[in-house]
Design a protein around this motif. Sequence first.
Motif, PDB file in Angstrom:
ATOM      1  N   SER A  19      -8.431   0.170  -6.719  1.00 28.65           N
ATOM      2  CA  SER A  19      -9.375   0.867  -5.834  1.00 28.65           C
ATOM      3  C   SER A  19      -9.690   0.038  -4.595  1.00 28.65           C
ATOM      4  O   SER A  19      -9.791   0.572  -3.485  1.00 28.65           O
ATOM      5  CB  SER A  19     -10.657   1.209  -6.592  1.00 28.65           C
ATOM      6  OG  SER A  19     -11.298   0.031  -7.053  1.00 28.65           O
ATOM      7  N   GLY A  20      -9.833  -1.272  -4.771  1.00 27.75           N
ATOM      8  CA  GLY A  20     -10.116  -2.149  -3.639  1.00 27.75           C
ATOM      9  C   GLY A  20      -8.939  -2.238  -2.688  1.00 27.75           C
ATOM     10  O   GLY A  20      -9.114  -2.288  -1.466  1.00 27.75           O
TER      11      GLY A  20
ATOM     12  N   LYS B 251      -6.705   0.094  -2.229  1.00 27.81           N
ATOM     13  CA  LYS B 251      -6.630   1.387  -1.549  1.00 27.81           C
ATOM     14  C   LYS B 251      -7.656   1.459  -0.413  1.00 27.81           C
ATOM     15  O   LYS B 251      -7.338   1.900   0.698  1.00 27.81           O
ATOM     16  CB  LYS B 251      -6.884   2.514  -2.555  1.00 27.81           C
ATOM     17  CG  LYS B 251      -6.649   3.912  -2.023  1.00 27.81           C
ATOM     18  CD  LYS B 251      -6.801   4.933  -3.146  1.00 27.81           C
ATOM     19  CE  LYS B 251      -6.471   6.332  -2.664  1.00 27.81           C
ATOM     20  NZ  LYS B 251      -6.577   7.332  -3.771  1.00 27.81           N
ATOM     21  N   LYS B 252      -8.864   1.005  -0.674  1.00 28.66           N
ATOM     22  CA  LYS B 252      -9.911   0.995   0.352  1.00 28.66           C
ATOM     23  C   LYS B 252      -9.513   0.088   1.512  1.00 28.66           C
ATOM     24  O   LYS B 252      -9.755   0.406   2.676  1.00 28.66           O
ATOM     25  CB  LYS B 252     -11.228   0.528  -0.263  1.00 28.66           C
ATOM     26  CG  LYS B 252     -12.387   0.505   0.717  1.00 28.66           C
ATOM     27  CD  LYS B 252     -13.679   0.046   0.046  1.00 28.66           C
ATOM     28  CE  LYS B 252     -14.825  -0.005   1.054  1.00 28.66           C
ATOM     29  NZ  LYS B 252     -16.087  -0.478   0.419  1.00 28.66           N
ATOM     30  N   ARG B 253      -8.911  -1.024   1.188  1.00 25.55           N
ATOM     31  CA  ARG B 253      -8.446  -1.982   2.200  1.00 25.55           C
ATOM     32  C   ARG B 253      -7.449  -1.307   3.150  1.00 25.55           C
ATOM     33  O   ARG B 253      -7.496  -1.491   4.372  1.00 25.55           O
ATOM     34  CB  ARG B 253      -7.790  -3.161   1.464  1.00 25.55           C
ATOM     35  CG  ARG B 253      -7.433  -4.385   2.287  1.00 25.55           C
ATOM     36  CD  ARG B 253      -7.025  -5.487   1.311  1.00 25.55           C
ATOM     37  NE  ARG B 253      -6.516  -6.682   1.953  1.00 25.55           N
ATOM     38  CZ  ARG B 253      -7.285  -7.648   2.442  1.00 25.55           C
ATOM     39  NH1 ARG B 253      -8.599  -7.533   2.379  1.00 25.55           N
ATOM     40  NH2 ARG B 253      -6.761  -8.733   2.987  1.00 25.55           N
TER      41      ARG B 253
ATOM     42  N   TYR C 255      -7.120   2.008   3.698  1.00 27.71           N
ATOM     43  CA  TYR C 255      -7.777   3.062   4.479  1.00 27.71           C
ATOM     44  C   TYR C 255      -8.574   2.485   5.645  1.00 27.71           C
ATOM     45  O   TYR C 255      -8.644   3.088   6.719  1.00 27.71           O
ATOM     46  CB  TYR C 255      -8.690   3.901   3.582  1.00 27.71           C
ATOM     47  CG  TYR C 255      -7.947   4.864   2.674  1.00 27.71           C
ATOM     48  CD1 TYR C 255      -6.608   5.172   2.893  1.00 27.71           C
ATOM     49  CD2 TYR C 255      -8.562   5.468   1.592  1.00 27.71           C
ATOM     50  CE1 TYR C 255      -5.921   6.050   2.082  1.00 27.71           C
ATOM     51  CE2 TYR C 255      -7.888   6.359   0.768  1.00 27.71           C
ATOM     52  CZ  TYR C 255      -6.554   6.643   1.016  1.00 27.71           C
ATOM     53  OH  TYR C 255      -5.877   7.517   0.204  1.00 27.71           O
ATOM     54  N   ASN C 256      -9.179   1.325   5.443  1.00 27.70           N
ATOM     55  CA  ASN C 256      -9.896   0.662   6.538  1.00 27.70           C
ATOM     56  C   ASN C 256      -8.931   0.291   7.667  1.00 27.70           C
ATOM     57  O   ASN C 256      -9.257   0.427   8.849  1.00 27.70           O
ATOM     58  CB  ASN C 256     -10.606  -0.591   6.030  1.00 27.70           C
ATOM     59  CG  ASN C 256     -11.805  -0.282   5.158  1.00 27.70           C
ATOM     60  OD1 ASN C 256     -12.355   0.824   5.213  1.00 27.70           O
ATOM     61  ND2 ASN C 256     -12.217  -1.236   4.347  1.00 27.70           N
TER      62      ASN C 256
ATOM     63  N   TYR D 190       0.810  -1.215   0.000  1.00 29.22           N
ATOM     64  CA  TYR D 190       0.000   0.000   0.000  1.00 29.22           C
ATOM     65  C   TYR D 190       0.849   1.273   0.000  1.00 29.22           C
ATOM     66  O   TYR D 190       0.346   2.375   0.225  1.00 29.22           O
ATOM     67  CB  TYR D 190      -0.953   0.029   1.205  1.00 29.22           C
ATOM     68  CG  TYR D 190      -0.318  -0.338   2.530  1.00 29.22           C
ATOM     69  CD1 TYR D 190       0.395   0.591   3.282  1.00 29.22           C
ATOM     70  CD2 TYR D 190      -0.438  -1.625   3.033  1.00 29.22           C
ATOM     71  CE1 TYR D 190       0.966   0.258   4.499  1.00 29.22           C
ATOM     72  CE2 TYR D 190       0.126  -1.982   4.248  1.00 29.22           C
ATOM     73  CZ  TYR D 190       0.822  -1.044   4.980  1.00 29.22           C
ATOM     74  OH  TYR D 190       1.388  -1.390   6.176  1.00 29.22           O
TER      75      TYR D 190
END
Length: 378
Positions: free
Chosen positions: A290-291, A293-295, A297-298, A208
């Motif tokens: 995108s997935g 990146k979301k992972r 941020y979570n 990441y």
Amino acid sequence: MNNLILTPQEQQLSLLKDRLTHYKNKVLGYPISSDFDFTELHSFLKFSINNIGDPFEECNYRVQTTNLEREVIGFFATLFNADPNDYWGYITNGGSENNLCGLHTARKLYSDAIVYYSDAAHYSVPKSVDILNMKSCVIATTFNGEMDYADLEKKLAANKDKPAVLNLNFGTTMTEAKDNVAIVKEKLTACGIESYYIHIDGALSGSYGAFIEPRIPFDFSDGVDSMCLSAHKFLGSPMPAGVFITKKSIRDKILRPMEVIDSYDSTVTGSRNGHTPLFLWYNMEKMGVSGLKKRYYNCLEVTEYCVAELAKIGIESWVNPGAITVFFKETSLDIKKRWQLATVAGITHILCMPNITKQHIDAFVEDLIKEKYISVID
């Protein structure tokens, strides 16, 4: 009603499954993501998939997944800002092989080089140096685990007549500290060293690194020669797996043809797990950039929550920029065993991996509170 009688083998497997299930949900101290479901791929386990040879070349053995391996390498090459016409890599067995491959590649280019790595480097680095019989120099680190650049410059200057191989950390084991490539290159220039090779060990954070803000120099656009990540850590995999990427122009200098497989022997291991690229490719197809990146941020959200909850009970903790690792003073042996926590030099850490929720943090904090209460009563 018939009683089901298990064979000794079935009993052993049942006990193993129960034990693994129990401990799977009690891992806070090691970078493992267990939130995956590869049920759709079970039918592929009946194949003996061996990705022998160079994944970018044809091979006589065709029960392979090298086409998917190339896609995974391409995905991360793009994420790491590699030249689209000058990258190469392969799927390894994990971080240790990644670092061995990076240092082996560097030695092929500079046989008389000195390897510089920090005292917070992964244990595979000095082991690889020993295996490759390379000269090395250990660099001190600051409290947070980042390389001490003044110490690096001092030791580079003392050996400026030799090529330098820099094995840098992008996320150390205990504190997830990140060495800054731009600063390291400044030190190389200051010491007049023109022949050098930079390898980035991005075992956890590499997955990441492209999403960290503010950005920390770490990839091919910053001038590195090779980099890697451990795919079973942040991405998730049922078996250890790594991704190693370097420049094709570098690989071409050290190629060795192997007649028996009609390909090139360009990887550290000969036979390689061909199921691993399949699992990683499946993950990449489902997640995408995108997935991923979301992972991340979570995970950052859970990290912030962890720091806040520890502060509420009087425990001071630290987090490096962009990290999902929370480190603090050593806990009791009982807590360490219960939550499978790693401790080094009086420091314990929690890794807020994708499968770790705020409920996990609540349960951990509750155990700390109970232990503190019991200690007071005693």
